[in-house]
Design a protein around this motif. Structure first.
Motif, PDB file in Angstrom:
ATOM      1  N   GLN A 139      -5.912 -10.738   0.104  1.00  0.00           N
ATOM      2  CA  GLN A 139      -7.137 -10.448  -0.633  1.00  0.00           C
ATOM      3  C   GLN A 139      -6.784 -10.043  -2.070  1.00  0.00           C
ATOM      4  OE1 GLN A 139      -6.739  -9.894   2.599  1.00  0.00           O
ATOM      5  NE2 GLN A 139      -8.691  -9.773   3.667  1.00  0.00           N
ATOM      6  N   ALA A 140      -5.743  -9.262  -2.229  1.00  0.00           N
ATOM      7  CA  ALA A 140      -5.350  -8.847  -3.576  1.00  0.00           C
ATOM      8  C   ALA A 140      -4.942 -10.054  -4.414  1.00  0.00           C
ATOM      9  CB  ALA A 140      -4.202  -7.835  -3.500  1.00  0.00           C
ATOM     10  N   GLY A 141      -4.211 -10.977  -3.802  1.00  0.00           N
ATOM     11  CA  GLY A 141      -3.803 -12.186  -4.509  1.00  0.00           C
ATOM     12  C   GLY A 141      -5.013 -13.005  -4.946  1.00  0.00           C
ATOM     13  N   TYR A 142      -6.000 -13.039  -4.081  1.00  0.00           N
ATOM     14  CA  TYR A 142      -7.237 -13.743  -4.438  1.00  0.00           C
ATOM     15  C   TYR A 142      -7.912 -13.078  -5.636  1.00  0.00           C
ATOM     16  CZ  TYR A 142     -12.199 -14.852  -4.263  1.00  0.00           C
ATOM     17  OH  TYR A 142     -13.471 -15.197  -4.613  1.00  0.00           O
ATOM     18  N   LEU A 143      -7.993 -11.760  -5.627  1.00  0.00           N
ATOM     19  CA  LEU A 143      -8.607 -11.054  -6.767  1.00  0.00           C
ATOM     20  C   LEU A 143      -7.809 -11.292  -8.047  1.00  0.00           C
ATOM     21  CD1 LEU A 143      -9.655  -7.730  -5.027  1.00  0.00           C
ATOM     22  CD2 LEU A 143     -11.190  -9.498  -5.927  1.00  0.00           C
ATOM     23  N   ALA A 144      -6.503 -11.361  -7.919  1.00  0.00           N
ATOM     24  CA  ALA A 144      -5.668 -11.611  -9.095  1.00  0.00           C
ATOM     25  C   ALA A 144      -5.853 -13.042  -9.606  1.00  0.00           C
ATOM     26  CB  ALA A 144      -4.202 -11.333  -8.777  1.00  0.00           C
ATOM     27  N   GLN A 145      -6.322 -13.929  -8.745  1.00  0.00           N
ATOM     28  CA  GLN A 145      -6.698 -15.261  -9.230  1.00  0.00           C
ATOM     29  C   GLN A 145      -8.075 -15.214  -9.887  1.00  0.00           C
ATOM     30  OE1 GLN A 145      -8.421 -19.137  -7.139  1.00  0.00           O
ATOM     31  NE2 GLN A 145      -6.235 -19.053  -6.733  1.00  0.00           N
ATOM     32  N   ALA A 146      -8.981 -14.466  -9.276  1.00  0.00           N
ATOM     33  CA  ALA A 146     -10.389 -14.518  -9.675  1.00  0.00           C
ATOM     34  C   ALA A 146     -10.687 -13.731 -10.950  1.00  0.00           C
ATOM     35  CB  ALA A 146     -11.270 -14.016  -8.532  1.00  0.00           C
ATOM     36  N   PHE A 147      -9.843 -12.754 -11.269  1.00  0.00           N
ATOM     37  CA  PHE A 147     -10.082 -11.908 -12.454  1.00  0.00           C
ATOM     38  C   PHE A 147      -8.843 -11.953 -13.340  1.00  0.00           C
ATOM     39  CE2 PHE A 147     -12.987 -10.394  -9.251  1.00  0.00           C
ATOM     40  CZ  PHE A 147     -14.151 -10.160  -9.959  1.00  0.00           C
ATOM     41  N   THR A 148      -9.052 -12.357 -14.575  1.00  0.00           N
ATOM     42  CA  THR A 148      -7.891 -12.539 -15.456  1.00  0.00           C
ATOM     43  C   THR A 148      -7.234 -11.226 -15.848  1.00  0.00           C
ATOM     44  OG1 THR A 148      -9.300 -12.571 -17.404  1.00  0.00           O
ATOM     45  CG2 THR A 148      -8.803 -14.688 -16.406  1.00  0.00           C
ATOM     46  N   ASN A 149      -7.902 -10.106 -15.600  1.00  0.00           N
ATOM     47  CA  ASN A 149      -7.290  -8.816 -15.941  1.00  0.00           C
ATOM     48  C   ASN A 149      -6.692  -8.108 -14.729  1.00  0.00           C
ATOM     49  OD1 ASN A 149      -9.898  -8.352 -14.855  1.00  0.00           O
ATOM     50  ND2 ASN A 149      -9.862  -6.248 -15.633  1.00  0.00           N
ATOM     51  N   VAL A 150      -6.719  -8.758 -13.576  1.00  0.00           N
ATOM     52  CA  VAL A 150      -6.218  -8.111 -12.351  1.00  0.00           C
ATOM     53  C   VAL A 150      -4.834  -8.649 -11.976  1.00  0.00           C
ATOM     54  CG1 VAL A 150      -6.596  -7.828  -9.861  1.00  0.00           C
ATOM     55  CG2 VAL A 150      -8.533  -7.652 -11.458  1.00  0.00           C
ATOM     56  N   SER A 151      -3.912  -7.742 -11.715  1.00  0.00           N
ATOM     57  CA  SER A 151      -2.603  -8.085 -11.173  1.00  0.00           C
ATOM     58  C   SER A 151      -2.365  -7.237  -9.919  1.00  0.00           C
ATOM     59  CB  SER A 151      -1.502  -7.814 -12.201  1.00  0.00           C
ATOM     60  OG  SER A 151      -1.727  -8.545 -13.387  1.00  0.00           O
ATOM     61  N   PHE A 152      -1.332  -7.570  -9.154  1.00  0.00           N
ATOM     62  CA  PHE A 152      -1.076  -6.798  -7.936  1.00  0.00           C
ATOM     63  C   PHE A 152       0.407  -6.793  -7.629  1.00  0.00           C
ATOM     64  CE2 PHE A 152      -0.226  -9.619  -4.194  1.00  0.00           C
ATOM     65  CZ  PHE A 152      -0.180 -10.812  -4.872  1.00  0.00           C
ATOM     66  N   ASP A 153       0.794  -5.909  -6.701  1.00  0.00           N
ATOM     67  CA  ASP A 153       2.167  -5.909  -6.200  1.00  0.00           C
ATOM     68  C   ASP A 153       2.143  -5.666  -4.694  1.00  0.00           C
ATOM     69  OD1 ASP A 153       2.609  -3.091  -5.362  1.00  0.00           O
ATOM     70  OD2 ASP A 153       2.478  -2.609  -7.486  1.00  0.00           O
ATOM     71  N   VAL A 154       3.305  -5.811  -4.072  1.00  0.00           N
ATOM     72  CA  VAL A 154       3.427  -5.483  -2.652  1.00  0.00           C
ATOM     73  C   VAL A 154       4.458  -4.377  -2.438  1.00  0.00           C
ATOM     74  CG1 VAL A 154       2.509  -7.587  -1.631  1.00  0.00           C
ATOM     75  CG2 VAL A 154       4.893  -7.526  -2.382  1.00  0.00           C
ATOM     76  N   GLY A 155       4.576  -3.500  -3.441  1.00  0.00           N
ATOM     77  CA  GLY A 155       5.460  -2.350  -3.307  1.00  0.00           C
ATOM     78  C   GLY A 155       5.070  -1.501  -2.114  1.00  0.00           C
ATOM     79  N   LEU A 156       5.946  -0.620  -1.712  1.00  0.00           N
ATOM     80  CA  LEU A 156       5.735   0.254  -0.565  1.00  0.00           C
ATOM     81  C   LEU A 156       5.822  -0.555   0.722  1.00  0.00           C
ATOM     82  CD1 LEU A 156       5.144   3.267   0.047  1.00  0.00           C
ATOM     83  CD2 LEU A 156       2.757   2.666   0.273  1.00  0.00           C
ATOM     84  N   ALA A 157       4.983  -1.590   0.842  1.00  0.00           N
ATOM     85  CA  ALA A 157       5.008  -2.440   2.035  1.00  0.00           C
ATOM     86  C   ALA A 157       6.365  -3.107   2.192  1.00  0.00           C
ATOM     87  CB  ALA A 157       3.907  -3.485   1.951  1.00  0.00           C
ATOM     88  N   VAL A 158       6.935  -3.554   1.071  1.00  0.00           N
ATOM     89  CA  VAL A 158       8.237  -4.212   1.139  1.00  0.00           C
ATOM     90  C   VAL A 158       9.268  -3.265   1.740  1.00  0.00           C
ATOM     91  CG1 VAL A 158      10.133  -4.948  -0.360  1.00  0.00           C
ATOM     92  CG2 VAL A 158       7.870  -5.982  -0.595  1.00  0.00           C
ATOM     93  N   ASN A 159       9.262  -2.023   1.324  1.00  0.00           N
ATOM     94  CA  ASN A 159      10.210  -1.066   1.892  1.00  0.00           C
ATOM     95  C   ASN A 159       9.979  -0.837   3.384  1.00  0.00           C
ATOM     96  OD1 ASN A 159      11.749  -0.636  -0.342  1.00  0.00           O
ATOM     97  ND2 ASN A 159      10.977   1.425  -0.796  1.00  0.00           N
ATOM     98  N   TYR A 160       8.754  -0.586   3.749  1.00  0.00           N
ATOM     99  CA  TYR A 160       8.500  -0.255   5.154  1.00  0.00           C
ATOM    100  C   TYR A 160       8.650  -1.456   6.074  1.00  0.00           C
ATOM    101  CZ  TYR A 160       7.489   4.491   3.999  1.00  0.00           C
ATOM    102  OH  TYR A 160       7.647   5.790   3.577  1.00  0.00           O
ATOM    103  N   ALA A 161       8.505  -2.654   5.537  1.00  0.00           N
ATOM    104  CA  ALA A 161       8.658  -3.851   6.361  1.00  0.00           C
ATOM    105  C   ALA A 161      10.121  -4.221   6.593  1.00  0.00           C
ATOM    106  CB  ALA A 161       7.926  -5.027   5.724  1.00  0.00           C
ATOM    107  N   GLY A 162      11.025  -3.647   5.807  1.00  0.00           N
ATOM    108  CA  GLY A 162      12.457  -3.902   6.012  1.00  0.00           C
ATOM    109  C   GLY A 162      12.779  -5.383   6.071  1.00  0.00           C
ATOM    110  N   ALA A 163      13.386  -5.808   7.186  1.00  0.00           N
ATOM    111  CA  ALA A 163      13.787  -7.215   7.319  1.00  0.00           C
ATOM    112  C   ALA A 163      12.590  -8.160   7.249  1.00  0.00           C
ATOM    113  CB  ALA A 163      14.541  -7.434   8.630  1.00  0.00           C
ATOM    114  N   ARG A 164      11.428  -7.669   7.537  1.00  0.00           N
ATOM    115  CA  ARG A 164      10.219  -8.495   7.457  1.00  0.00           C
ATOM    116  C   ARG A 164       9.674  -8.585   6.034  1.00  0.00           C
ATOM    117  NH1 ARG A 164       7.665 -12.306  10.078  1.00  0.00           N
ATOM    118  NH2 ARG A 164       5.675 -11.425   9.425  1.00  0.00           N
ATOM    119  N   SER A 165      10.300  -7.897   5.088  1.00  0.00           N
ATOM    120  CA  SER A 165       9.779  -7.912   3.725  1.00  0.00           C
ATOM    121  C   SER A 165       9.784  -9.317   3.145  1.00  0.00           C
ATOM    122  CB  SER A 165      10.573  -6.966   2.832  1.00  0.00           C
ATOM    123  OG  SER A 165      11.939  -7.286   2.880  1.00  0.00           O
TER     124      SER A 165
END
Lengths: 393, 393, 393
Positions: free
Chosen positions: A289-315
């Motif tokens: 959903q965040a990626g979609y918003l970052a497409q739909a609004f030219t002023n919106v960006s996103f990251d997947v921080g925090l999740a990458v750490n907690y997902a470990g090998a699944r990051s």
């Protein structure tokens, strides 16, 4: 390049082109991070940090090391402390204790390969080091964020008259030091996103502050007013500041289903907000959903921080899923590390490793050219953040 | 088969069985598509088409070619225009301009390998070619859809008396030409799915039309009434027409979280609706929910069109995720291309490539037999659509 | 180990370490399962079982064998009935008929490699065998669950006075036999999760039962009261029982979007509930949300049963997605098989295969050590369930 020359993040991965490894080895801008522990921590406290969601002690039937992030700590941090990869939790803890917090931080922080930290100094600041210490231990310059809810709470705690609150809030934003490059809202933790995002009048703000002051009395103020959160965000936009939002994954204080970023649509559609960058942080499990918003609004960006750490090998899959709808100019790198300097390191290793595995496959199978892959790494790894925050380092 | 003999969609993929490549090379039925541009477009307009979500110009800090779909255009379309794969955006644009819109379309449309297009003629029809032109340039027969909201708007614009609306709406559906094989609803864009889906009485419809006419006055009418949308869908079901719904991904006019297909449950549970095929289009990021509905309702099918194009190299995972809960008889292929003929081509290449990579692995590791894989390709690629729309070509 | 020695679940997978295969070959605890058919079933009934969502007959235009689970039956069960892998649906059915239900069950159930079944005896008990038969045919000990809604319905059907309901409900939980190791709620099917989860007073329960009895009259009672469901769950917690919740995927009677486990937050935050294990079952497509809850609450665990079976070859990704946020001590194995003994077998094969493919890659690329992978398999495969349900076998 012989296997021995490979940077840690690329070990064990087959067929990653040298150009891509080089691009991924370049220093990152970590656009949302906290500082690391100021001093010694007990093992129980450390293990609690391996769990983002729970405020409870780790139960006796388990160790929190038995999780993706726990395995990742033992895999990627142990060698930097002189142990074998996958060292046992007990051995890791013994070595960590032996070294002490500063030595651990001085070993791990520089190894993150970051050339600029943008620090949120607002969370549990008594438990972690000042920004200057992060800069010192890592050898890396820092900027800072100003937390909007904290600013409101400081004003109330200072005994400000409700009538002065709007102007004082704006003044504090205007008088920010040169080190402040953006604002951050944790409205996710206070009332979720489904609120009236229109800009409140100053009169309405004054009335709300009056009610808040009355309800707070002598207690430490905690801003949980949707109206005051909306005011803060609009004030930050007026001040021309990039605005970060905590989205998705967090501790169980928040209602995860109420922090789906789609619930920000009512805010994002306002022209006043579209004049400043909006940054959606973490976003898991709503990163699509965040990626979609970052497409739909030219002023919106996103990251997947925090999740990458907690997902470990699944990051690797979390990173891959982040590379769908958003233009590559609207994605950023962050670790959202807080406390253990292990997290500052892990964020960078896991993001680089995920990008290496995903992009190398696309290059190998011919979907992407290697020059494009290199360029995307540079954009997400540093240049997008430099543009958004107007960094000059 | 030597590598040189491989169709484009299979290049770079290891170990795809020849039978599977043959099955995937067979012509497709694209069950939901629009026509391509009628004439020359500027680069700015083209780049805006590389972004489904945003109505804004591409900002100066970036090119929209720097996205999955932009990379996919350069990878898969460039060779069909006489360029190298991954040609630069500037080279691609220069070549495209040199050829002109019709030559580009005549190069790309037939290469999509489609033997029947089902065209939605209802969106921005002044910017794109008539259906006959798509048939001509592609050398492929076309059927058409009738857009329910557009039909209502045409009736109102014609100055119809509110009392005549229900009968006139039904008559227009009954008098459709033989080229019309289904209806389409874009209620997703008008009020989302969470509405009262019971069939309204004609009296209620008349009253609503009266109110709508009064509110519209001399303006171009825009149907945003949940009741009239429900009426249109029920009328289409009475007429025995397959009904397509735009679901999920679209431009930011819609509230993405209000077009989760689960919100259609109140409609799908009605016996009157269960008598006709219902087709859920696109569905990203709710394609797993769509697959579940296609399992739960024997008249519901779905596709992952549009999303496949925008996901580019990640389309393989979108395709894979679509192959979970739904019986294989209830999945269809579509590109949902609109405007650039690049999209008609990309939809087919990316779907074929995704199926090739996913199914080849299952065959290679023994999870599926190759004959089953071939059969599933035929079902999703063409035969399911032939059954649903009773196509005879 | 030669290829011929590989257990079925590992065939076709490259480079799975022997230690991991050994760990995955160890018997499982299936913590949520039903019994298999008591006697002969017609093909139509069998095919309907290959579809979890739909209560309708399989339509004439298709066979339900053309689905992931149908392919999985032909792939993994056929060889155990003396056929080739991927035997045709007709051949499979002929062989199955020839053998008869008991012989099929005696061939498939022991092959699941399960050493303890925890049986929910409460669904359509007239169509499936008693628990003792499952124990006999599989040669495996069984425990049982007590279904909370069924208990309430039995009390009402017994003609109990409304005033006696609270005490009688509690007494039935207290007097459960030693074979009962947990409770189960299917409130998902009755009103979804978004209800007032506070513990109701006995007076409120009595009034609700009175109203329920009056509304039911001579009919078979069906509990659909949020208040009585909340009462049942709180009573089970008072009795110290682990409580299972059906979450996500199920037949279309439920509103899938109303059984997102996040909607249980109001319950999970209550200290009274935090004193007993809570188990979230199935969870697809909300398994990431379930994993998050299993991180955030030390008493919450989850599984991806049911979904693994229906996803067939895609189960590897469902398993992989379940290995993100939750500590490994808070994940369990289940098949949620009901009816065809094929499902008891499939659950185990697909889970083992998914774990083998996912974990082998992490070990091969160095993200996990093999000893950790082995330990996680043991935790999720059996030891977590033993701890949660205090099993002694």
């Amino acid at each position: 390049m012989s296997a021995g020359d490979l940077p840690a993040f690329a070990t064990g991965l087959a067929g990653v082109p040298g150009e891509l490894i080089d691009a991924l080895s370049a220093p990152l801008v970590d656009h949302h991070v906290h500082t690391s522990f100021a001093g010694p921590v007990a093992r129980a406290e450390f293990e609690e940090c391996l769990n983002e969601g729970s405020p409870e002690p780790v139960p006796a039937y388990m160790t929190q090391f038995d999780s993706q992030i726990g395995f990742a700590v033992r895999r990627w941090c142990a060698p930097l402390l002189g142990l074998e990869p996958h060292a046992s939790a007990d051995d890791y803890w013994a070595r960590r204790t032996e070294l002490g917090e500063e030595a651990v931080a001085r070993a791990l922080l520089p190894a993150a390969g970051v050339r600029h930290w943008i620090v949120d100094p607002g969370y549990a600041g008594d438990r972690v080091a000042p920004t200057a210490t992060l800069a010192d231990w890592s050898g890396t310059p820092c900027s800072e964020l100003i937390r909007l809810e904290t600013l409101g709470e400081e004003l109330l705690a200072s005994g400000i008259a409700a009538d002065d609150y709007p102007a004082a809030f704006r003044a504090r934003l205007a008088e920010r030091g040169p080190q402040v490059v953006g604002a951050k809202s944790i409205v996710a933790y206070r009332c979720g996103f489904d609120l009236d995002w229109s800009a409140p009048s100053d009169a309405a703000v004054r009335a709300e502050v009056r009610a808040w002051a009355a309800a707070t009395g002598a207690a430490t103020p905690r801003m949980a007013s949707p109206l005051l959160s909306a005011f803060g965000v609009h004030a930050a936009a007026e001040a021309g500041l990039p605005i970060q939002f905590h989205v998705g994954l967090g501790d169980r204080d928040l209602d995860l289903h109420r922090v789906d970023p789609m619930l920000l649509l009512g805010l994002l559609r306002q022209p006043a907000i579209q004049r400043v960058p909006v940054l959606l942080l973490h976003c898991y499990p709503f990163h699509r959903q965040a990626g979609y918003l970052a497409q739909a609004f030219t002023n919106v960006s996103f990251d997947v921080g925090l999740a990458v750490n907690y997902a470990g090998a699944r990051s690797v899959e979390v990173v891959a899923e982040s590379l769908e709808m958003a233009p590559f100019a609207r994605q950023l790198y962050s670790s959202d590390a807080w406390g253990p300097p292990e997290f500052h390191l892990l964020g960078s290793v896991l993001w680089r490793r995920g990008m290496a595995r995903v992009l190398a496959r696309w290059v190998r199978e011919g979907d992407w050219g290697v020059a494009d892959a290199v360029r995307v790494v540079r954009m997400i790894g540093s240049s997008n953040a430099e543009r958004v925050y107007r960094l000059t380092t």
